[in-house]
Design an enzyme around this catalytic site. Sequence first.
Site, PDB file in Angstrom:
ATOM      1  N   GLY A 178      -4.519  85.961  29.441  1.00 13.71           N
ATOM      2  CA  GLY A 178      -4.114  86.778  30.574  1.00 13.71           C
ATOM      3  C   GLY A 178      -5.247  86.940  31.575  1.00 13.71           C
ATOM      4  O   GLY A 178      -6.042  86.020  31.773  1.00 13.71           O
ATOM      5  N   GLY A 194      -4.145  77.731  40.939  1.00  8.89           N
ATOM      6  CA  GLY A 194      -3.592  77.098  39.743  1.00  8.89           C
ATOM      7  C   GLY A 194      -2.418  76.191  39.996  1.00  8.89           C
ATOM      8  O   GLY A 194      -2.199  75.224  39.252  1.00  8.89           O
ATOM      9  N   GLU A 197     -11.531  79.810  27.763  1.00  7.28           N
ATOM     10  CA  GLU A 197     -10.325  80.370  28.376  1.00  7.28           C
ATOM     11  C   GLU A 197      -9.967  81.676  27.681  1.00  7.28           C
ATOM     12  O   GLU A 197      -9.872  81.742  26.456  1.00  7.28           O
ATOM     13  CB  GLU A 197      -9.136  79.396  28.299  1.00  7.28           C
ATOM     14  N   GLY A 198      -9.759  82.707  28.483  1.00 10.12           N
ATOM     15  CA  GLY A 198      -9.369  83.998  27.934  1.00 10.12           C
ATOM     16  C   GLY A 198      -7.879  84.042  27.673  1.00 10.12           C
ATOM     17  O   GLY A 198      -7.224  83.025  27.449  1.00 10.12           O
ATOM     18  N   GLY A 239       3.217  70.961  39.534  1.00 11.78           N
ATOM     19  CA  GLY A 239       3.806  69.820  38.834  1.00 11.78           C
ATOM     20  C   GLY A 239       2.791  68.994  38.073  1.00 11.78           C
ATOM     21  O   GLY A 239       3.158  68.128  37.275  1.00 11.78           O
ATOM     22  N   LYS A 265     -10.635  78.506  23.161  1.00  3.24           N
ATOM     23  CA  LYS A 265      -9.596  79.498  23.455  1.00  3.24           C
ATOM     24  C   LYS A 265      -9.947  80.716  22.622  1.00  3.24           C
ATOM     25  O   LYS A 265      -9.903  80.676  21.383  1.00  3.24           O
ATOM     26  CB  LYS A 265      -8.214  78.938  23.082  1.00  3.24           C
ATOM     27  N   VAL A 312      -0.817  81.910  35.410  1.00  2.00           N
ATOM     28  CA  VAL A 312      -1.266  81.542  36.758  1.00  2.00           C
ATOM     29  C   VAL A 312      -1.813  80.114  36.805  1.00  2.00           C
ATOM     30  O   VAL A 312      -2.061  79.585  37.891  1.00  2.00           O
ATOM     31  CB  VAL A 312      -2.337  82.512  37.310  1.00  2.00           C
TER      32      VAL A 312
HETATM   33  N1  LIG Z   1      -0.370  72.856  38.647  1.00  2.00           N
HETATM   34  C1  LIG Z   1       0.583  72.947  37.733  1.00  2.00           C
HETATM   35  N2  LIG Z   1       1.457  71.936  37.541  1.00  2.00           N
HETATM   36  C2  LIG Z   1       2.440  72.023  36.634  1.00  2.00           C
HETATM   37  N3  LIG Z   1       2.664  73.035  35.862  1.00  2.00           N
HETATM   38  C3  LIG Z   1       1.831  74.060  36.000  1.00  2.00           C
HETATM   39  C4  LIG Z   1       0.743  74.088  36.919  1.00  2.00           C
HETATM   40  N4  LIG Z   1       0.096  75.257  36.798  1.00  2.00           N
HETATM   41  C5  LIG Z   1       0.758  75.924  35.856  1.00  2.00           C
HETATM   42  N5  LIG Z   1       1.789  75.212  35.378  1.00  2.00           N
HETATM   43  C6  LIG Z   1       2.758  75.606  34.356  1.00  2.00           C
HETATM   44  O1  LIG Z   1       2.929  77.002  34.455  1.00  2.00           O
HETATM   45  C7  LIG Z   1       2.858  77.595  33.175  1.00  2.00           C
HETATM   46  C8  LIG Z   1       1.633  78.486  33.132  1.00  2.00           C
HETATM   47  O2  LIG Z   1       0.480  77.688  33.308  1.00  2.00           O
HETATM   48  P1  LIG Z   1      -0.757  77.866  32.358  1.00  2.00           P
HETATM   49  O3  LIG Z   1      -1.826  76.926  32.804  1.00  2.00           O
HETATM   50  O4  LIG Z   1      -0.340  77.772  30.931  1.00  2.00           O
HETATM   51  O5  LIG Z   1      -1.149  79.381  32.749  1.00  2.00           O
HETATM   52  P2  LIG Z   1      -2.110  80.398  32.011  1.00  2.00           P
HETATM   53  O6  LIG Z   1      -3.014  79.592  31.159  1.00  2.00           O
HETATM   54  O7  LIG Z   1      -2.809  81.088  33.142  1.00  2.00           O
HETATM   55  O8  LIG Z   1      -1.214  81.325  31.248  1.00  2.00           O
HETATM   56  C9  LIG Z   1       2.799  76.464  32.176  1.00  2.00           C
HETATM   57  O9  LIG Z   1       4.103  76.169  31.743  1.00  2.00           O
HETATM   58  C10 LIG Z   1       2.226  75.316  32.968  1.00  2.00           C
HETATM   59  O10 LIG Z   1       2.625  74.058  32.491  1.00  2.00           O
HETATM   60 MG   LIG Z   2      -3.359  79.580  29.154  1.00  2.00          MG
END
Ligand SMILES: Nc1ncnc2c1ncn2[C@@H]1O[C@H](COP(=O)(O)OP(=O)(O)O)[C@@H](O)[C@H]1O
Ligand SMILES: [Mg+2]
Length: 241
Positions: A112, A170, A109-110, A202, A37, A13
Amino acid sequence: MPVLVITGTGTEVGKTVVTAAVAATALAAGRSVAVLKAAQTGVRPDEPGDAAEVARLAGAVTTAELARYPEPLAPATAARRAGRAPVHPHEIAEAAAKLATEHDLVLVEGAGGLLVRFDAAGGTLADAAGLLSAPVLVVTQAGLGTLNTTELTARELRSRGLAPAGIVIGSWPAVPDLAARCNLADLPDVAGAPLLGAVPAGSGALSPAGFRASAPDWLAPGLDGTWDAVAFQVREAPRVS
Ligand SMILES: Nc1ncnc2c1ncn2[C@@H]1O[C@H](COP(=O)(O)OP(=O)(O)O)[C@@H](O)[C@H]1O
Ligand SMILES: [Mg+2]
């Protein structure tokens, strides 16, 4: 607020991207930052995990990871299958508290969502947040379906006496659909917590310099940023028809 726990309504997310934005914004405000983490799943020992991704985007943060398991599963399951020790909530809390003695801000950061299990006893990030009495930031999705998961997460936090500190979207689409636009008003309502930012879709692909320059524009003053929730709402939310 030395420790801020960052959870989300699910996996993918944007927790890591939001953590990076909060870290970059705090660094720009002159604060020292650590990123913990709790357990990293789904990466090999030589691959960068979420904490490394935060450091890449945000800059000079201390990074820590309590365990790493190769399979992309809930930490408790991944630990069991790997035949390795799990991470218990008290270990997360202790590591965060130790980092907080040496940094102005510790972001945890957790993995999921809030109730993903870390150990065989059913320990979760919510338990760690409870041990720390730390505020919890909830990262949500923008569009259809997010109201339910956001309200469930906020209710679970409240049932534990942990009021959500706020919500951050997010990934805010360049062209938000009607659901996303309506959610700007409904998300804080169902969560009973303020909307504290929206990270444009992005942003994770920006150069680190571009990410750091823009991050304060995505987050509210409560997170050291300059994001104006009211102005954002006026610009993005639909007119009442
Ligand atoms: N605002 C954003 N801009 C670009 N990519 C994003 C954005 N939010 C999430 N993503 C992409 O989506 C995927 C999941 O995001 P992430 O932050 O890793 O989620 P989580 O930590 O909740 O699992 C990743 O590949 C990340 O680069
Ligand atoms: Mg993550």
